[in-house]
Design a protein around this motif. Structure first.
Motif, PDB file in Angstrom:
ATOM      1  N   LEU A  42       3.038   5.082  -6.797  1.00 14.55           N
ATOM      2  CA  LEU A  42       3.770   4.189  -7.682  1.00 14.55           C
ATOM      3  C   LEU A  42       2.991   2.896  -7.885  1.00 14.55           C
ATOM      4  O   LEU A  42       2.287   2.431  -6.993  1.00 14.55           O
ATOM      5  N   ASN A  43       3.154   2.313  -9.057  1.00 13.77           N
ATOM      6  CA  ASN A  43       2.653   0.969  -9.288  1.00 13.77           C
ATOM      7  C   ASN A  43       3.635  -0.015  -8.656  1.00 13.77           C
ATOM      8  O   ASN A  43       4.851   0.168  -8.789  1.00 13.77           O
ATOM      9  N   PRO A  44       3.177  -1.043  -7.942  1.00 11.33           N
ATOM     10  CA  PRO A  44       4.104  -1.978  -7.290  1.00 11.33           C
ATOM     11  C   PRO A  44       5.111  -2.613  -8.234  1.00 11.33           C
ATOM     12  O   PRO A  44       6.154  -3.085  -7.804  1.00 11.33           O
ATOM     13  N   THR A  45       4.806  -2.661  -9.555  1.00 14.20           N
ATOM     14  CA  THR A  45       5.748  -3.246 -10.503  1.00 14.20           C
ATOM     15  C   THR A  45       6.789  -2.245 -10.978  1.00 14.20           C
ATOM     16  O   THR A  45       7.723  -2.629 -11.682  1.00 14.20           O
ATOM     17  N   GLY A  73       0.776  -1.233   0.000  1.00  8.79           N
ATOM     18  CA  GLY A  73       0.000   0.000   0.000  1.00  8.79           C
ATOM     19  C   GLY A  73       0.809   1.286   0.000  1.00  8.79           C
ATOM     20  O   GLY A  73       0.466   2.228  -0.725  1.00  8.79           O
ATOM     21  N   PRO A  74       1.904   1.378   0.806  1.00  6.92           N
ATOM     22  CA  PRO A  74       2.665   2.635   0.796  1.00  6.92           C
ATOM     23  C   PRO A  74       3.187   3.031  -0.577  1.00  6.92           C
ATOM     24  O   PRO A  74       3.377   4.218  -0.844  1.00  6.92           O
ATOM     25  N   LEU A  75       3.418   2.060  -1.463  1.00  9.59           N
ATOM     26  CA  LEU A  75       3.904   2.395  -2.806  1.00  9.59           C
ATOM     27  C   LEU A  75       2.865   3.191  -3.577  1.00  9.59           C
ATOM     28  O   LEU A  75       3.201   4.169  -4.249  1.00  9.59           O
ATOM     29  N   THR A  76       1.609   2.776  -3.490  1.00  2.65           N
ATOM     30  CA  THR A  76       0.563   3.437  -4.258  1.00  2.65           C
ATOM     31  C   THR A  76      -0.066   4.604  -3.510  1.00  2.65           C
ATOM     32  O   THR A  76      -0.287   5.675  -4.081  1.00  2.65           O
ATOM     33  N   PRO A 126       8.879   0.293  -9.034  1.00  2.53           N
ATOM     34  CA  PRO A 126      10.115   0.696  -8.359  1.00  2.53           C
ATOM     35  C   PRO A 126      11.143  -0.426  -8.266  1.00  2.53           C
ATOM     36  O   PRO A 126      10.831  -1.612  -8.377  1.00  2.53           O
ATOM     37  N   SER A 127      12.395  -0.009  -8.058  1.00  2.00           N
ATOM     38  CA  SER A 127      13.456  -0.963  -7.753  1.00  2.00           C
ATOM     39  C   SER A 127      13.279  -1.456  -6.328  1.00  2.00           C
ATOM     40  O   SER A 127      12.497  -0.899  -5.544  1.00  2.00           O
ATOM     41  N   SER A 128      14.019  -2.504  -5.981  1.00  5.06           N
ATOM     42  CA  SER A 128      13.941  -3.027  -4.615  1.00  5.06           C
ATOM     43  C   SER A 128      14.357  -1.959  -3.617  1.00  5.06           C
ATOM     44  O   SER A 128      13.754  -1.819  -2.547  1.00  5.06           O
ATOM     45  N   LEU A 129      15.402  -1.179  -3.940  1.00  5.18           N
ATOM     46  CA  LEU A 129      15.858  -0.136  -3.012  1.00  5.18           C
ATOM     47  C   LEU A 129      14.749   0.874  -2.760  1.00  5.18           C
ATOM     48  O   LEU A 129      14.457   1.209  -1.606  1.00  5.18           O
ATOM     49  N   HIS A 130      14.138   1.360  -3.815  1.00  4.89           N
ATOM     50  CA  HIS A 130      13.089   2.369  -3.695  1.00  4.89           C
ATOM     51  C   HIS A 130      11.919   1.828  -2.881  1.00  4.89           C
ATOM     52  O   HIS A 130      11.417   2.480  -1.953  1.00  4.89           O
TER      53      HIS A 130
END
Length: 259
Positions: free
Chosen positions: A227-230, A219-222, A232-236
């Motif tokens: 952001l779409n979960p697909t 959830g924090p990504l969106t 960002p990089s793993s770091l982001h």
């Protein structure tokens, strides 16, 4: 708004040493090293850091006091009402210490408990910064996923701490000489495994796709990162998700606590 260089520590805040100016047509005789467009938090912090480092900075805005915007017909606030915990992030701590605002932020910030609540058609989960309490929430609603969620958080915070250690000593940037360039190259190599897409990591192993708990963990990504979960990089993804699941802050007088 102008931020003068060489600010004294006791004068420095996100709006310190700023003054409004009106340019008449053709009156562009003043020179600045940097122009920051917009007066939201990220731009003001960048401007304050540059001014602290002896640069002459001008901050430009449209002049209107707009607190909301509309997106797909929804009225949304521009000012943050939920802020991730500052703990466990060396870069954030370095910025706050350099600007001399750490004591003010600690005094103004209030732990938000729970951070937020996830409401689903048949379930409701309080998201809290204390991991045992959050796992108990999962156990109450989705007992079959307690172990996979526990493993997710172990991996998440372990890798977040690894990233924090790598970021705690960034070195000079841009590098000044060959030694600094070699050091930067080595540091980039240490980060290389975090460049893979987050969706390819094993962190979500055991949590089915399209499951509401999976959506909650991402959830924090969106919700906060747009952001779409697909994407960002793993770091982001790790940094953003870990920040919010470590706990969230609000301010005693909302955005006024940042000024």
């Amino acid at each position: 708004m102008i931020l003068e260089p060489a600010l004294r520590r006791q004068d420095l805040s996100l709006t310190t040493k700023a003054q409004s100016i009106n340019f008449a047509p053709g009156d562009m005789t003043q020179h600045y090293d940097v122009a920051v467009i917009g007066t939201q938090t990220a731009g003001l912090i960048a401007a304050a850091l540059l001014a602290k480092r002896e640069h002459r900075v001008i901050v430009l805005d449209h002049g209107e006091n707009i607190r909301f915007y509309r997106h797909h017909g929804i009225h949304l606030p521009l000012t943050p009402t939920l802020i991730p915990s500052f703990e466990g992030s060396p870069p954030i701590k370095q910025v706050h210490d350099e600007l001399g605002i750490s004591p003010e932020l600690r005094n103004a910030a209030v732990l938000q408990e729970p951070s937020f609540q996830a409401v689903m058609p048949e379930h409701r989960i309080d998201v809290v910064g204390r991991r045992p309490a959050f796992l108990e929430e999962i156990r109450h609603e989705f007992p079959e996923l307690v172990e996979p969620v526990h493993r997710f958080f172990e991996r998440l915070f372990e890798r977040d701490e690894e990233i924090g250690r790598l970021l705690s000593d960034p070195g000079p940037f841009p590098p000044h000489g060959w030694k600094e360039r070699i050091g930067l190259s080595r540091k980039r190599g240490a980060f290389s495994h975090f460049g893979a897409p987050f969706e390819e990591s094993e962190m979500l192993e055991g949590i089915p796709e399209n499951h509401p708990v999976r959506d909650l963990l991402l959830g924090p990504l969106t919700v906060f990162g747009h952001l779409n979960p697909t994407t960002p990089s793993s770091l982001h993804a790790i940094r953003l998700i870990a920040r919010y699941f470590r706990g969230s802050l609000t301010f005693k007088d909302r955005i006024g606590g940042l000024h």
